[in-house]
Enzyme design. Structure first.
Site, PDB file in Angstrom:
ATOM      1  N   HIS A 283       0.785  -1.244   0.000  1.00  0.00           N
ATOM      2  CA  HIS A 283       0.000   0.000   0.000  1.00  0.00           C
ATOM      3  C   HIS A 283       0.814   1.290   0.000  1.00  0.00           C
ATOM      4  O   HIS A 283       0.329   2.322  -0.439  1.00  0.00           O
ATOM      5  CB  HIS A 283      -1.016   0.001   1.161  1.00  0.00           C
ATOM      6  CG  HIS A 283      -0.450   0.427   2.488  1.00  0.00           C
ATOM      7  ND1 HIS A 283       0.051  -0.449   3.391  1.00  0.00           N
ATOM      8  CD2 HIS A 283      -0.330   1.645   3.057  1.00  0.00           C
ATOM      9  CE1 HIS A 283       0.472   0.203   4.466  1.00  0.00           C
ATOM     10  NE2 HIS A 283       0.264   1.484   4.296  1.00  0.00           N
TER      11      HIS A 283
ATOM     12  N   GLU B 145       3.422   5.654  -3.195  1.00  0.00           N
ATOM     13  CA  GLU B 145       3.613   6.950  -2.563  1.00  0.00           C
ATOM     14  C   GLU B 145       5.048   7.152  -2.060  1.00  0.00           C
ATOM     15  O   GLU B 145       5.590   8.239  -2.143  1.00  0.00           O
ATOM     16  CB  GLU B 145       2.613   7.082  -1.399  1.00  0.00           C
ATOM     17  CG  GLU B 145       2.373   8.480  -0.894  1.00  0.00           C
ATOM     18  CD  GLU B 145       1.704   9.406  -1.907  1.00  0.00           C
ATOM     19  OE1 GLU B 145       1.442   8.976  -3.051  1.00  0.00           O
ATOM     20  OE2 GLU B 145       1.466  10.563  -1.552  1.00  0.00           O
ATOM     21  N   ASP B 146       5.648   6.092  -1.535  1.00  0.00           N
ATOM     22  CA  ASP B 146       6.919   6.285  -0.826  1.00  0.00           C
ATOM     23  C   ASP B 146       8.156   5.682  -1.487  1.00  0.00           C
ATOM     24  O   ASP B 146       9.262   5.812  -0.961  1.00  0.00           O
ATOM     25  CB  ASP B 146       6.821   5.700   0.602  1.00  0.00           C
ATOM     26  CG  ASP B 146       5.790   6.449   1.440  1.00  0.00           C
ATOM     27  OD1 ASP B 146       5.470   7.590   1.075  1.00  0.00           O
ATOM     28  OD2 ASP B 146       5.321   5.891   2.443  1.00  0.00           O
TER      29      ASP B 146
HETATM   30 MN    MN Z   1       0.903   3.239   5.425  1.00  0.00          MN
END
Ligand code: MN
Length: 715
Positions: free
Chosen positions: A72, A76-77
């Site tokens: 997840h 984003e990261d």
């Molecule tokens: Mn998270």
């Protein structure tokens, strides 16, 4: 940190047929991609997605949810793209990961609590698949469990506040009581550690006084039920510090007075047994009045079912008891997630996407009281809504299909009235474009802008519609009023009078008008005739009219002045005294074939004979009147409307006005209807003598290189 084998074993325990290979690949892939990243706690970052996956195994979620939990934070990261995930794990997983990523991007955007309700709806509206929301809630739960490692007190507080205002109520909304309780308690610990500490200290004190009271009461309750032949699983606990704190706040009572701090659960085999157990307990202990609630026959909107009652229980302690079946218990703890578990097989057979809303509506089917019905409709409603941010981060809820104009009016009426354009996520978009969930909208305004009647065709919100209509109505009234004034001036002059505000002011009452403008507008619309006003102001005028029949001289004078009137309106075939308008759909010009349409209270509207609007009057031939231009007397200028597309480059607008000016045309109004990077699209009103004049101007414009296209506008 949970090892790969352990996670696999956990899923296998409740779903032996899951895709073990995919789960293993996801574990290894996420570990590789997060690499050396660390958490605030100093742990490897990868421990976080594993814990989130672990939380979801407690809900017995399908392997897609578990894999999504592992992946997840990748988009984003880390350097991972959604395309990478799709190629490795397929489109379904990619869609779920994308959903979680979108929700994560919304975090910390809206800090003001007054927007919390909208924010919750936004999250729900964006979680088309219930599993996206479940992963997000588990993600938040793990982040809250590790909140104390974050160094900045401001940041901790902000995250705790957001959890309290948005995520805990969201968990409750979908019936996940256990998530809600833990989220609330963790947030409470951050936001009000003193209060929480004092409640916990009180628990300890009571414990030291009476020993393990809950265990004792659990035992007594089990016995009481067994005597009646009911086999039940009974558990007890102190209520959460936050729920006790909340109750103290609401009822404004001190902790010492708060007696029912313990809650007990009785889980039995069937619904009949639930009622049987209730009767049995009511027979053996005193009932606290007003505490009985039957959520089995009337479930809560989030699907919760149980019997609630309050007793002066064993050892004369005031306690709260919830009685339910095993399935109800699962739903109470895990809400929609439990429901998912029970329906899992059906969904796989269908191969259809799991839609949280459909499922929730299933649960809601049996609700019967009005309050729950409202709650029910609300749930449906926010699928029909779209939620957008202002540049400051305020959240605005709009009906689905809303445009930047709706947004502008929702911010403030004046912003709506003066909006000329909008930037969405930093890009200029047309005013008629539809907004999407999560868009950040910046409205561009200009003091000289006024609402356009065209806007009414594409706005969807009630407020925008009402404001635009009001403005158009006001504009129209101004025009009628001016028209009426001109008609009165002419009619009075024919009789040798000048109108005066004072004289007209004296007859306002007679025409039920509050102000001069009202009277002018009535004449302009044709609901009052100029003659009626004249006679009211100068009653003697009747005599003059009669005398005309006696003296031919006056007759001739009248004929002359009648001719002067028709010169002002260069149209043959009009009914005297009737108000005339040129239709805004076709902008008829001298030289064109025209026709009139009579509207009661409005007068005559002049259309070109080929105007499309005329189709709607086909069934009412009595309203048609033949008209023709009186070409010789047509000296006034008329408005022709052009739809022009010009290149969006310096000087192109100047070029346009020069060409029109050189052709003796006069631009009376110019409105940009669409603005893109490459071109302007606009409506230009040009005052011309007749249709040939307008054709000449069109030809001149078409010759210019900066002008892409020119058409006569028929809108
Ligand atoms: Mn998270």
């Amino acid at each position: 940190m949970m090892r790969q084998v352990e996670l696999v074993e956990r899923v296998k325990a409740y779903d032996p047929s899951f895709d073990e290979d995919a789960l293993n690949r996801a574990y290894v892939y996420a570990m590789k991609m997060h690499g050396g990243q660390t958490r605030a706690s100093g742990d490897p970052y990868f421990s976080h997605p594993i814990e989130v996956a672990g939380i979801l195994t407690e809900l017995k979620l399908d392997h897609s949810s578990i894999i999504t939990a592992l992946l997840h934070d990748l988009v984003e990261d880390t350097e991972t793209s959604l395309a990478d995930i799709e190629s490795k794990f397929g489109p379904d997983i990619a869609r779920l990961v994308d959903g979680v990523t979108k929700l994560s991007r919304l975090e910390h955007q809206s800090e003001q609590t007054q927007h919390a309700e909208n924010f919750r709806k936004l999250l729900l509206a964006m979680s088309e698949d219930i599993r996206v929301l479940l992963v997000k809630l588990a993600d938040r739960l793990h982040n809250m469990r590790t909140l104390t490692y974050i160094k900045s007190a401001d940041k901790r507080r902000r995250i705790a506040r957001e959890t309290m205002d948005i995520y805990a109520p969201l968990a409750e909304r979908i019936g996940m009581q256990r998530f809600k309780d833990e989220l609330q308690d963790l947030a409470f610990a951050e936001l009000n550690p003193e209060a929480r500490g004092s409640i916990l200290a009180r628990f300890e004190f009571l414990q030291s006084q009476g020993g393990d009271l809950t265990a004792l009461i659990v035992d007594r309750l089990k016995h009481a039920l067994a005597k009646e032949g009911i086999e039940a699983w009974v558990s007890g606990r102190n209520k959460t510090p936050y729920s006790i704190w909340n109750k103290m706040q609401h009822k404004n009572i001190a902790f010492e007075q708060l007696s029912d701090i313990m809650a007990f659960r009785v889980v039995v085999g069937s619904i009949e047994e639930s009622y049987h157990a209730l009767g049995c307990l009511h027979a053996q202990y005193s009932v606290v009045p007003g505490r009985f609630k039957d959520y089995i026959s009337t479930p809560k909107p989030n699907g919760y079912r149980s019997l609630h009652t309050g007793l002066i229980g064993p050892e004369r302690h005031r306690i709260e008891i919830q009685i339910r079946t095993r399935e109800m218990h699962d739903v109470a703890e895990f809400g929609v997630a439990a429901h998912w578990k029970y329906k899992q097989s059906e969904i796989k057979v269908d191969g259809r996407q799991y839609r949280w809303l459909r499922e929730l509506l299933d649960i809601l089917e049996h609700t019967s009281n009005p309050e729950e019905f409202i709650e029910h409709t609300k749930l449906e409603m926010f699928q029909d809504q779209v939620f957008c941010f202002t540049p400051k981060g305020d959240l605005i809820a709009l009906p689905r299909g809303a445009t930047p104009v709706d947004f502008a009016y929702a911010v403030h009426s004046e912003v709506g009235d003066t909006c000329v354009g909008a930037k969405v996520n930093g890009r200029i978009i047309p005013l008629r474009a539809q907004l999407q969930n999560g868009d950040q909208v910046e409205v561009l305004t200009s003091k000289t802008q006024t609402p356009s009647p065209d806007w009414e065709k594409f706005v969807v919100s009630g407020k925008a519609k009402a404001r635009i209509r009001r403005f158009v109505h006001m504009r129209e009234r101004e025009q009628y009023s001016e028209l009426g004034r001109q008609i009165l001036i002419k009619s009075f002059r024919e009789e040798g009078y000048e109108i005066s505000d004072k004289a007209l002011g004296g007859v306002l009452k007679k025409f039920k008008a509050d102000a001069l403008d009202d009277l002018f507008a009535a004449v302009g619309k044709g609901t009052t005739t100029a003659r009626e006003v004249l006679v009211a102001v100068y009653p003697g005028v009747r005599d003059t009219a009669r005398r005309r029949h006696l003296w031919p001289f006056h007759s001739r004078a009248r004929a002359r002045s009648a001719k002067a009137t028709s010169a002002a309106l260069p149209i043959k075939g009009l009914i005297p005294g009737m108000a005339v308008h040129y239709a805004h759909c076709c902008h008829p010009l001298p030289g064109e074939r025209i026709v009139g349409i009579v509207t009661t209270g409005k007068g005559v509207t002049v259309h070109t004979i080929d105007c499309e609007t005329l189709a709607s009057f086909q069934d009412t031939p009595e309203r048609w009147i033949d008209l023709a231009w009186d070409v010789e007397s047509a000296q006034d200028m008329h408005t022709g409307r052009l739809h022009v597309v010009v290149a969006n480059e310096p000087g192109s607008l100047g070029n346009l006005s020069t060409i029109i000016g050189k052709s003796q045309g006069n631009i009376s109004n110019l409105k940009i209807t669409n603005r893109s990077v490459d071109f302007f699209e606009m409506l230009v009103d040009v005052e011309v003598q007749d249709v040939k004049h307008l054709s000449d101007i069109i030809a001149a414009l078409r010759a210019a290189t900066v002008i892409t296209s020119v058409e006569r506008s028929r809108r």
